[in-house]
Write a protein that holds these residues in place. Structure first.
Motif, PDB file in Angstrom:
ATOM      1  N   CYS A 163       0.857  -1.187   0.000  1.00 12.92           N
ATOM      2  CA  CYS A 163       0.000   0.000   0.000  1.00 12.92           C
ATOM      3  C   CYS A 163       0.885   1.226   0.000  1.00 12.92           C
ATOM      4  O   CYS A 163       1.856   1.298   0.766  1.00 12.92           O
ATOM      5  N   GLU A 164       0.579   2.178  -0.872  1.00 14.23           N
ATOM      6  CA  GLU A 164       1.385   3.391  -0.947  1.00 14.23           C
ATOM      7  C   GLU A 164       0.507   4.598  -1.243  1.00 14.23           C
ATOM      8  O   GLU A 164      -0.279   4.585  -2.193  1.00 14.23           O
ATOM      9  N   PRO A 165       0.628   5.665  -0.440  1.00 15.01           N
ATOM     10  CA  PRO A 165      -0.115   6.890  -0.758  1.00 15.01           C
ATOM     11  C   PRO A 165       0.493   7.607  -1.965  1.00 15.01           C
ATOM     12  O   PRO A 165       1.708   7.741  -2.067  1.00 15.01           O
ATOM     13  N   VAL A 166      -0.365   8.025  -2.865  1.00 14.75           N
ATOM     14  CA  VAL A 166       0.015   8.914  -3.965  1.00 14.75           C
ATOM     15  C   VAL A 166      -0.850  10.155  -3.748  1.00 14.75           C
ATOM     16  O   VAL A 166      -2.003  10.197  -4.163  1.00 14.75           O
ATOM     17  N   TYR A 167      -0.296  11.130  -3.071  1.00 19.71           N
ATOM     18  CA  TYR A 167      -1.092  12.225  -2.544  1.00 19.71           C
ATOM     19  C   TYR A 167      -1.656  13.134  -3.627  1.00 19.71           C
ATOM     20  O   TYR A 167      -1.145  13.207  -4.743  1.00 19.71           O
ATOM     21  N   ASN A 168      -2.740  13.838  -3.244  1.00 16.11           N
ATOM     22  CA  ASN A 168      -3.221  14.927  -4.066  1.00 16.11           C
ATOM     23  C   ASN A 168      -2.069  15.866  -4.392  1.00 16.11           C
ATOM     24  O   ASN A 168      -1.056  15.897  -3.684  1.00 16.11           O
ATOM     25  N   ALA A 169      -2.240  16.661  -5.419  1.00 15.02           N
ATOM     26  CA  ALA A 169      -1.170  17.570  -5.828  1.00 15.02           C
ATOM     27  C   ALA A 169      -1.754  18.691  -6.666  1.00 15.02           C
ATOM     28  O   ALA A 169      -2.982  18.818  -6.803  1.00 15.02           O
ATOM     29  N   LEU A 170      -0.892  19.481  -7.233  1.00 14.41           N
ATOM     30  CA  LEU A 170      -1.274  20.601  -8.087  1.00 14.41           C
ATOM     31  C   LEU A 170      -1.047  20.245  -9.545  1.00 14.41           C
ATOM     32  O   LEU A 170       0.010  19.713  -9.896  1.00 14.41           O
ATOM     33  N   ASP A 171      -2.029  20.535 -10.378  1.00 15.47           N
ATOM     34  CA  ASP A 171      -1.841  20.496 -11.826  1.00 15.47           C
ATOM     35  C   ASP A 171      -1.736  21.940 -12.309  1.00 15.47           C
ATOM     36  O   ASP A 171      -2.752  22.646 -12.409  1.00 15.47           O
ATOM     37  N   PRO A 172      -0.519  22.413 -12.591  1.00 11.90           N
ATOM     38  CA  PRO A 172      -0.352  23.822 -12.991  1.00 11.90           C
ATOM     39  C   PRO A 172      -1.058  24.175 -14.285  1.00 11.90           C
ATOM     40  O   PRO A 172      -1.228  25.355 -14.590  1.00 11.90           O
ATOM     41  N   PRO A 270      -4.266  15.537   2.788  1.00 14.12           N
ATOM     42  CA  PRO A 270      -4.563  16.863   2.232  1.00 14.12           C
ATOM     43  C   PRO A 270      -5.584  16.759   1.105  1.00 14.12           C
ATOM     44  O   PRO A 270      -5.394  16.001   0.154  1.00 14.12           O
ATOM     45  N   ALA A 271      -6.664  17.504   1.224  1.00 12.67           N
ATOM     46  CA  ALA A 271      -7.697  17.484   0.187  1.00 12.67           C
ATOM     47  C   ALA A 271      -7.178  18.131  -1.091  1.00 12.67           C
ATOM     48  O   ALA A 271      -6.225  18.925  -1.074  1.00 12.67           O
ATOM     49  N   THR A 272      -7.816  17.792  -2.201  1.00 13.02           N
ATOM     50  CA  THR A 272      -7.465  18.411  -3.475  1.00 13.02           C
ATOM     51  C   THR A 272      -7.495  19.932  -3.359  1.00 13.02           C
ATOM     52  O   THR A 272      -6.660  20.632  -3.942  1.00 13.02           O
ATOM     53  N   ARG A 273      -8.474  20.439  -2.591  1.00 12.49           N
ATOM     54  CA  ARG A 273      -8.641  21.891  -2.450  1.00 12.49           C
ATOM     55  C   ARG A 273      -7.385  22.569  -1.899  1.00 12.49           C
ATOM     56  O   ARG A 273      -7.116  23.731  -2.193  1.00 12.49           O
ATOM     57  N   VAL A 274      -6.619  21.866  -1.070  1.00 10.43           N
ATOM     58  CA  VAL A 274      -5.407  22.455  -0.504  1.00 10.43           C
ATOM     59  C   VAL A 274      -4.449  22.867  -1.618  1.00 10.43           C
ATOM     60  O   VAL A 274      -3.921  23.988  -1.640  1.00 10.43           O
ATOM     61  N   PHE A 275      -4.230  21.973  -2.568  1.00 15.37           N
ATOM     62  CA  PHE A 275      -3.280  22.245  -3.646  1.00 15.37           C
ATOM     63  C   PHE A 275      -3.870  23.172  -4.702  1.00 15.37           C
ATOM     64  O   PHE A 275      -3.152  23.963  -5.315  1.00 15.37           O
ATOM     65  N   ALA A 280      -3.395  28.677  -6.877  1.00 15.17           N
ATOM     66  CA  ALA A 280      -3.920  29.994  -7.221  1.00 15.17           C
ATOM     67  C   ALA A 280      -3.303  31.091  -6.370  1.00 15.17           C
ATOM     68  O   ALA A 280      -3.734  32.243  -6.427  1.00 15.17           O
ATOM     69  N   ALA A 281      -2.291  30.736  -5.571  1.00 17.46           N
ATOM     70  CA  ALA A 281      -1.612  31.676  -4.658  1.00 17.46           C
ATOM     71  C   ALA A 281      -2.576  32.256  -3.640  1.00 17.46           C
ATOM     72  O   ALA A 281      -2.454  33.414  -3.230  1.00 17.46           O
ATOM     73  N   ALA A 282      -3.560  31.441  -3.228  1.00 16.33           N
ATOM     74  CA  ALA A 282      -4.521  31.882  -2.223  1.00 16.33           C
ATOM     75  C   ALA A 282      -3.922  31.751  -0.829  1.00 16.33           C
ATOM     76  O   ALA A 282      -3.082  30.888  -0.578  1.00 16.33           O
ATOM     77  N   CYS A 283      -4.378  32.590   0.073  1.00 11.55           N
ATOM     78  CA  CYS A 283      -4.023  32.446   1.483  1.00 11.55           C
ATOM     79  C   CYS A 283      -4.971  31.406   2.070  1.00 11.55           C
ATOM     80  O   CYS A 283      -6.178  31.628   2.160  1.00 11.55           O
ATOM     81  N   LEU A 284      -4.429  30.266   2.436  1.00 12.88           N
ATOM     82  CA  LEU A 284      -5.248  29.138   2.887  1.00 12.88           C
ATOM     83  C   LEU A 284      -5.246  29.040   4.410  1.00 12.88           C
ATOM     84  O   LEU A 284      -4.196  29.085   5.053  1.00 12.88           O
ATOM     85  N   ILE A 285      -6.462  28.887   4.960  1.00 12.44           N
ATOM     86  CA  ILE A 285      -6.635  28.512   6.356  1.00 12.44           C
ATOM     87  C   ILE A 285      -7.172  27.088   6.348  1.00 12.44           C
ATOM     88  O   ILE A 285      -8.156  26.796   5.673  1.00 12.44           O
ATOM     89  N   ALA A 330       3.024  29.542  -0.459  1.00 13.54           N
ATOM     90  CA  ALA A 330       2.382  28.243  -0.712  1.00 13.54           C
ATOM     91  C   ALA A 330       2.550  27.827  -2.167  1.00 13.54           C
ATOM     92  O   ALA A 330       2.820  26.652  -2.466  1.00 13.54           O
ATOM     93  N   LEU A 331       2.387  28.775  -3.075  1.00 15.49           N
ATOM     94  CA  LEU A 331       2.556  28.471  -4.500  1.00 15.49           C
ATOM     95  C   LEU A 331       3.969  27.989  -4.787  1.00 15.49           C
ATOM     96  O   LEU A 331       4.170  26.992  -5.504  1.00 15.49           O
ATOM     97  N   ARG A 332       4.963  28.650  -4.242  1.00 15.05           N
ATOM     98  CA  ARG A 332       6.359  28.223  -4.462  1.00 15.05           C
ATOM     99  C   ARG A 332       6.571  26.803  -3.942  1.00 15.05           C
ATOM    100  O   ARG A 332       7.228  25.981  -4.599  1.00 15.05           O
ATOM    101  N   ARG A 333       6.024  26.489  -2.788  1.00 12.10           N
ATOM    102  CA  ARG A 333       6.235  25.177  -2.178  1.00 12.10           C
ATOM    103  C   ARG A 333       5.615  24.066  -3.017  1.00 12.10           C
ATOM    104  O   ARG A 333       6.263  23.038  -3.287  1.00 12.10           O
ATOM    105  N   VAL A 334       4.371  24.243  -3.430  1.00 16.69           N
ATOM    106  CA  VAL A 334       3.726  23.147  -4.161  1.00 16.69           C
ATOM    107  C   VAL A 334       4.332  22.972  -5.548  1.00 16.69           C
ATOM    108  O   VAL A 334       4.425  21.845  -6.044  1.00 16.69           O
ATOM    109  N   LEU A 335       4.767  24.062  -6.177  1.00 22.57           N
ATOM    110  CA  LEU A 335       5.405  23.915  -7.483  1.00 22.57           C
ATOM    111  C   LEU A 335       6.727  23.154  -7.379  1.00 22.57           C
ATOM    112  O   LEU A 335       7.099  22.422  -8.302  1.00 22.57           O
TER     113      LEU A 335
END
Length: 365
Positions: A163-172, A270-275, A280-285, A330-335
């Motif tokens: 079993c291996e997690p393949v986490y949600n991510a960002l599609d630029p 982490p939900a898809t919404r996080v990424f 979108a360079a949003a400030c996420l809470i 956040a944008l820099r980190r996920v990219l």
């Protein structure tokens, strides 16, 4: 390699939160030279609420929600090198799970891909006679889109080979910064469909914060909230199509992520919404859950709240400059670490590793 995916929908995000996950991963598998066919049932009004045409990076097969059509789709997928059944297709799931296992050959890989592992595991543990329990050891591989060590350990205890997690991510390609739109103007936005194991947390984190800050503007997007009692400073936007997600994320001062009960309990989910928000360079809470620091740094790349009072506290002191700084970080980190290109390479390495192991075992016999 040729991949065959059986999932809820690739072309419609209507009542289908996993759509962007499928799209990001499959698009990047295609970019790496793989051929993907996605099989989805015509169900739940998804084809009537498509938010994209058939893409050029995957073949899409929409089949009738009947037993005969399901078996015909399985027959069509029989020659694939990697055959994937995802969780929560919503139509004849058990038939599909048994069907993909019947397609197992010595030279292919059959995967169960769990896009809601906490809910699946809770169901299996609650029902000793759950028919899926006996199928788990038969899959070559269990992939999940979250859960970390708690989910991996739980699946292994149920007999999973690996079993291996393949986490949600960002599609630029699909989620990126855009100009603000007046239609989504707010101090805090939340986007999520109304689900039984999410509603109480929305009340606690989002609606309670709105009640505590009557002078602030709150925006709620997602399906199913039409008859929900809300404070007067909450505006309901209804279903928000994927084409508008960037504007929904980029426009409010901050956006909120709220995990469902089971995901918060297991953590590392982490939900898809996080990424999407970070893209979108949003400030996420986000609500607090174990493992957040593996994806975003609290305080610098994301704000973390233990309840509606802490959401309100963050929002009351959040000025425009700090919000923009957090979103940019956040944008820099996920990219740099969390795109679907990273996830596609992870899956390739996992499959190549299995192939090498199989060849080594064959040489020993």
């Amino acid at each position: 390699m040729k991949f065959a995916f059986f999932g809820s929908s690739l072309v419609s995000a209507y009542w289908n939160g996993a759509a962007t996950y499928y799209r990001g991963l499959i698009r990047h598998l295609h970019e790496r030279g793989h051929q993907v066919t996605f099989y989805e049932p015509d169900a739940y009004g998804r084809q009537q609420h498509r938010d994209m045409e058939d893409p050029d990076w995957a073949r899409v097969v929409v089949y009738a929600a009947t037993t005969d059509a399901t078996h015909a789709a399985l027959d069509d997928a029989a020659g694939a090198d990697v055959i994937v059944k995802t969780s929560g297709v919503g139509v004849l799931d058990r038939t599909l799970e048994e069907g993909v296992l019947s397609l197992k050959r010595p030279d292919n890989v059959v995967i169960f891909w769990d896009v809601d592992a906490p809910a699946t595991l809770d169901s299996v543990h609650a029902e000793q006679l759950n028919p899926f329990r006996r199928l788990i050891p038969r899959f070559d591989l269990i992939c999940t889109y979250g859960g970390g060590a708690p989910v991996v350990d739980a699946y292994r205890a149920l007999g999973a080979r690996h079993c291996e997690p393949v986490y949600n991510a960002l599609d630029p390609h699909t989620h990126y910064p855009v100009p603000r739109q007046d239609a989504f103007a707010a101090d805090l936005g939340f986007l999520g469909n109304r689900l039984p194991d999410r509603e109480s947390r929305v009340e606690r984190f989002f609606l309670a914060a709105a009640e505590a800050l009557p002078e602030k503007r709150f925006l709620l997007g997602g399906s199913g909230w039409e008859d929900k009692r809300m404070p007067p400073n909450v505006r309901y936007a209804g279903h928000v199509y994927t084409r508008d997600h960037n504007a929904f994320n980029a426009t409010p001062r901050a956006v909120l992520n709220i995990s469902r009960d089971s995901m918060a309990r297991y953590g590392f989910s982490p939900a898809t919404r996080v990424f999407e928000a970070a893209g979108a360079a949003a400030c996420l809470i986000t609500d607090a859950w174990e493992g957040i620091e593996l994806f975003l740094e609290p305080g610098n790349e994301v704000l973390v709240a233990g309840g509606g009072d802490e959401v309100a506290s963050h929002l009351a002191t959040l000025d425009e400059q700090r919000a923009r700084s957090i979103g940019a970080a956040a944008l820099r980190r996920v990219l740099s670490e969390h795109t679907y290109a990273h996830r596609a390479r992870q899956l390739e390495a996992l499959l190549v590793g299995r192939e090498v192991a199989t060849l080594a075992l064959a040489a020993m016999v």
